[in-house]
Design an enzyme around this catalytic site. Structure first.
Site, PDB file in Angstrom:
ATOM      1  N   GLU A 116       1.173  -0.659  -5.266  1.00  0.00           N
ATOM      2  CA  GLU A 116       0.264   0.472  -5.433  1.00  0.00           C
ATOM      3  C   GLU A 116       1.177   1.766  -5.736  1.00  0.00           C
ATOM      4  OE1 GLU A 116      -3.156   3.512  -3.736  1.00  0.00           O
ATOM      5  OE2 GLU A 116      -1.690   2.371  -2.513  1.00  0.00           O
ATOM      6  N   ASP A 156       0.551  -1.230   0.074  1.00  0.00           N
ATOM      7  CA  ASP A 156       0.077   0.053   0.089  1.00  0.00           C
ATOM      8  C   ASP A 156       0.939   1.378   0.076  1.00  0.00           C
ATOM      9  OD1 ASP A 156      -2.841   1.406   0.434  1.00  0.00           O
ATOM     10  OD2 ASP A 156      -1.514   1.883   2.222  1.00  0.00           O
TER      11      ASP A 156
END
Length: 743
Positions: free
Chosen positions: A476, A423
Site C-alpha cells: 500500500e 500497510d
C-alpha cells in the site's frame, strides 16, 4: 557428623548465599538467580539446594525417581528463602505447602541453559526464519519433564521475571536467566500447560516497568485484558495440498486476481432481539457464512484487515501489538488455520493486512520495552508518528529487522496464508513523511529516504520468495517511488503488486462529478493509462474510501436514486475492465448507503431491494467474466494488453478501448458516463462479423433500464478510429458495455 567451628562456618557459608546476593534476590534485583537458586554441588558428591518462595509455609525435597522423601529445606532468617544440604546429588522434586494447598513440581532452577547457540546467533543476526518456534512461550519437554520455556529479548533489563496466575503475579518467584551476549532471558517452568496467562515483569535501569505482554506471544487474553497466553502448537489437518501446489500458477501476474476486502468483526454478526450486535462471529462461524458468499460472488481472494491482536478495536487492527497472535476476538489460532484451510478447499486465497510500519504506545506493549527504546527509534523525530500517535519500528536494528521478518514468515508458513498486504509503505520509505522542515532526521547521506526500511522491505520480499514460493507481498504505497513492484535484482523493492492510489483518487473524483461537468474532468479517467505499465497494480476501492465522512461508494454518486445506482454499476464495470487487478471493500458489492462502521454488521437487509440485488449480481457477473476472458487479466502490466479507440470524446463523456489477450483475442469496452442514451454511436474495431455483448451494466438483470443492442452487433465496412471496420452501437445511459468478436 560433627563440625569444627571452622568447618561449621564454611558449611554455613556454602549453604547460605552472600548477604548482598540475598538482598538482591529479596529486592528482585538479582541479575543471575541461577547462581544462587537450585542445586549446587558441595564438592563431595552431595548438593546444596536453595529455593526462594515468598509466602510458602514449608518446602520438602522428594527423590524424582522413587518418590522417597529426602528431607526438607530450612526456612532461613530471610522470609521465603529455603535452603538445605543433601549428601547425594540426585534429581528431585519440591513439595511446597502454601496457605491455599500443596504443590509438587521440579525446581525451575535445576535446568541448564535451554536455547541453542544457533538460535541465539540467528536471532542476534536478524535472520532467524522461525522465531515464533523459538522465543516466547513454548510448550516443550525438557529432560522428560513437560512444561513451558519462556524466552524474551530485553538486553538492557537488570532483571526479567515471568509472572502469571501460577505464581500470583509475583516477580520474585520466577526470575529468568540472561543469555549473554544476545540479551535474551529464558526460564523453563515445569508442569505449566497451554492456556496459562502470563506477562513479563522487567526491572529497567530506572526501576520496575509496567507488566509487559510477550512480543512473541502466540495467543492472548480477550481485550480489554492484555495478558499473553501459553499456546499449544498448531494442530490442523491441512487438506489444501492441491491449492498450495498450484498457488504459484494461480497467483502469477498473468492470472486473474479479484480481492474481497473485509473486516472480520463487522462483515456479519450475531444480533439480539432488537437487531443490535450481540457478539462477533468466530472463525468457524465465518467460514460457514463467508466462504459460500465469496464463492458465489466469484472473487478469487479475500483480504482480511489485521487479525493480529490489537488493544483498541477502533484501530481496526492497524495498531497492533501481537505480531504473532491471532486476535482472541475471533477465536484461536487453530480455528483461524482451519478457516484458511476451508478457504483453500473452496479455491479462495487468503491475504492478510500486515503492519510493519508502527505500533501503539500502550504501556503493556513494545514501547520502552526494557526501559529503553528497544523496538522503536530513540529520537522522537525518527520514532514517533505524529499522524497516528504511534511508535515507528527501528528496522535498522538487526533484532527488530529479524523480528518483523519472522512475523511475515509466521503467517505465510504456519498458517498457509497466500499473501501479505503491507500497510503504510509510504510512511516507511520517507523519513520526512508527514513532517515539516526541522521535524525529521536525515539519513547518513543527508537524504530523506529511510535506508533501513528500504533494506528491510527488499530483504522481506527476497526471503518470502525463497521461503514461501508463490506467496504475494503487496504494497500500500501512495507516492511516486520508482520500482515498487520491480525485482530487487533490478534495483526495485521487490513487491508483487502496488496499490494504485492515483487511479483510485482520480476515478473517484471523476465519478462524483455531476455528469454535466464530467466533460471538464475527462482526463481523470484516462490519465491512469499514462503510467499503467510502470508497476504491477491493484485497483483498490478499500475501507479507507468509505469511512470518516467520505461517504459510502454509492453515496458518492451524483443524481437521483436511479442515477446513483447506474453510476455505481458503471463505475464497477469500468474498474473491472481497466488494466490492473481488483480489490473491493465489503458492502460496496451491494451498494450499502451507510458508511462502514466497525461496531455494526453490514446492512444485509438492503438485499431485499432490486437495485441492491442488481449491483450484487453485477459484481458476481463481472468476476465471472473477468475470470473467463484472458483479455481482461493476462496483460495487465504491459502496453500490448490495452488499446485506446476513443479517449477524447469529452463532450459525450464516452470512452472506448480494447483489452487484448496474449493470443490476440480482444474485448471491446465502451463507457458512457452521461445519463443520455447515445443512439447509433460508431466505434472502430479490428475484426469483421458479429460482436457479442458480454456485459451491459444497464441490463434489467441489474435493475437498469435495459437499453442496448439486443445482445450484439455486426460490423460495417466503414473505417473509424484507425480501424478498417466499425460497429454502430446504442450506448445505454451511465453504463458500460463489453463485447467480443464471435469465432
Amino acid at each position: 557428623m560433627g563440625f569444627s567451628n571452622k568447618e561449621q562456618g564454611q558449611y554455613e557459608e556454602a549453604l547460605l548465599p552472600r548477604a548482598r546476593d540475598i538482598d538482591a534476590l529479596v529486592r528482585a534485583e538479582h541479575h543471575d538467580p541461577f547462581a544462587i537458586l537450585g542445586p549446587h554441588g558441595d564438592g563431595a558428591g552431595g548438593q546444596f539446594i536453595r529455593a526462594y518462595l515468598p509466602d510458602a509455609l514449608s518446602v520438602q525435597v522428594v527423590a524424582k525417581e522413587s518418590g522417597e522423601e529426602l528431607g526438607h529445606l530450612e526456612l532461613t532468617q530471610t522470609p521465603g528463602l529455603f535452603v538445605g544440604h543433601f549428601d547425594r546429588a540426585q534429581p528431585y522434586l519440591l513439595r511446597t505447602r502454601w496457605a491455599g494447598g500443596e504443590q509438587i513440581a521440579e525446581d525451575p532452577y535445576s535446568f541448564g541453559p535451554l536455547l541453542g547457540e544457533m538460535d541465539l546467533y540467528l536471532f542476534a543476526e536478524g535472520n532467524h526464519r522461525d522465531l515464533s518456534s523459538c522465543l516466547g512461550a513454548q510448550l516443550m519437554t525438557v529432560d522428560g519433564v513437560d512444561g513451558v520455556r519462556f524466552a524474551v529479548w530485553a538486553p538492557n533489563a537488570r532483571r526479567v521475571s515471568v509472572v502469571g496466575d501460577f505464581n500470583v503475579w509475583d516477580g520474585r518467584r520466577h526470575p529468568m536467566r540472561l543469555r549473554h551476549p544476545t540479551g535474551v532471558w529464558e526460564l523453563f517452568i515445569p508442569r505449566l500447560q497451554a492456556g496459562e496467562a502470563y506477562k513479563y515483569e522487567i526491572l529497567g535501569k530506572d526501576g520496575i516497568l509496567p507488566l509487559k505482554a510477550d512480543p512473541m506471544a502466540l495467543a492472548t487474553s480477550l481485550p480489554p485484558d492484555t495478558a499473553s497466553k501459553v499456546a499449544s502448537p498448531l494442530k490442523i489437518d491441512w487438506q489444501d495440498q492441491e491449492w498450495m501446489q498450484s498457488r504459484g500458477e494461480r497467483q502469477r501476474p498473468t492470472a486473474p486476481l479479484s480481492i474481497y476486502e473485509l473486516h472480520a468483526g463487522s462483515w456479519q454478526c450475531e444480533l439480539d432481539d432488537l437487531g443490535e450486535v450481540a457478539r462477533q462471529y468466530t472463525w468457524p462461524e465465518l467460514a460457514e457464512r463467508l466462504i459460500p458468499y465469496v464463492k458465489e460472488l466469484g472473487f478469487t481472494h479475500i483480504e482480511l484487515m489485521p487479525i493480529m491482536e490489537h488493544p483498541f478495536g477502533g484501530s481496526w487492527g492497524y495498531q497492533l501489538l501481537s505480531q504473532f497472535a491471532t486476535s482472541a476476538r475471533y477465536g484461536t489460532g487453530d480455528e483461524f488455520a482451519a478457516f484458511v484451510n476451508a478457504c483453500h478447499q473452496a479455491d479462495i486465497g487468503v491475504i492478510l493486512d500486515w503492519v510493519p510500519a508502527h505500533f501503539p504506545t500502550d504501556t503493556h506493549g513494545l514501547a520502552q520495552f526494557d526501559g529503553t527504546a528497544l523496538y522503536e527509534y530513540g529520537n522522537p523525530q525518527e520514532g514517533f508518528h505524529q499522524d497516528w500517535d504511534t511508535l515507528i519500528y527501528n528496522l535498522g536494528r538487526t533484532e527488530v529487522h529479524g523480528y518483523m521478518l519472522a512475523s511475515a514468515l509466521h503467517w505465510l508458513k504456519h498458517f498457509h496464508v497466500d499473501g501479505l498486504r503491507v500497510d503504510a509503505v509510504a510512511s516507511m520509505l520517507y523519513r520526512d513523511y508527514s513532517r515539516k522542515a526541522g521535524e525529521w532526521v536525515p539519513n547518513r547521506h543527508g537524504g530523506r529516504e529511510n535506508l533501513e526500511a528500504i533494506d528491510f522491505l527488499r530483504h522481506l520480499n527476497d526471503v518470502v520468495a525463497l521461503e514461501a514460493p508463490g506467496a504475494l507481498v503487496i504494497a500500500e504505497e501512495s507516492t511516486a517511488w520508482p520500482g515498487v513492484s520491480q525485482s530487487t535484482q533490478q534495483g526495485g523493492l521487490g513487491f508483487a503488486y502496488k496499490w494504485n492510489m492515483g487511479w483510485m483518487h482520480d476515478s473517484l473524483h471523476y465519478i462524483q462529478q455531476d455528469p454535466v461537468y464530467r466533460a471538464h474532468h475527462h482526463n481523470e479517467l484516462s490519465f491512469g493509462l499514462v503510467y499503467a505499465w510502470s508497476e504491477r497494480f491493484i485497483l483498490p476501492i478499500s475501507h479507507d474510501e468509505v469511512v470518516h465522512g467520505k461517504h459510502s461508494l454509492i453515496d458518492k454518486m451524483p443524481g437521483d436514486r436511479w442515477q446513483k445506482f447506474a453510476n455505481l454499476r458503471a463505475y464497477l464495470s469500468f474498474m473491472w475492465a481497466h488494466p490492473g487487478k481488483k480489490l473491493l471493500f465489503m458492502g460496496c458489492e451491494f451498494g450499502q448507503w451507510r458508511e462502514w462502521n466497525h461496531d455494526q454488521q453490514l446492512d444485509w437487509y438492503l438485499l431485499q431491494y432490486s437495485e441492491h440485488k442488481g449491483v450484487q449480481k453485477l459484481v458476481s457477473d463481472l468476476n465471472r467474466l473477468y475470470r473467463e476472458e484472458p483479455a481482461l487479466y493476462e496483460q495487465d502490466d504491459v502496453p500490448q494488453g490495452f488499446q485506446w479507440l476513443i479517449g477524447d470524446d469529452a463532450i459525450n463523456s464516452v470512452y472506448a478501448w480494447l483489452r487484448w489477450s496474449k493470443d490476440g483475442r480482444p474485448v471491446l469496452v465502451v463507457a458512457n458516463f452521461t445519463p443520455v442514451p447515445r443512439e447509433s454511436y460508431r466505434i472502430g474495431v479490428p475484426f469483421a462479423g458479429r460482436w457479442t455483448e458480454l456485459m451491459n451494466s444497464d441490463s434489467a438483470t441489474y435493475a437498469g433500464s435495459n437499453y442496448g443492442n439486443s445482445g450484439g452487433a455486426y460490423t460495417e465496412e466503414a473505417p473509424s478510429h484507425g480501424q478498417a471496420l466499425s460497429l454502430v452501437l446504442n450506448l445505454p445511459p451511465l453504463a458500460v458495455l463489453m463485447l467480443r468478436p464471435e469465432g
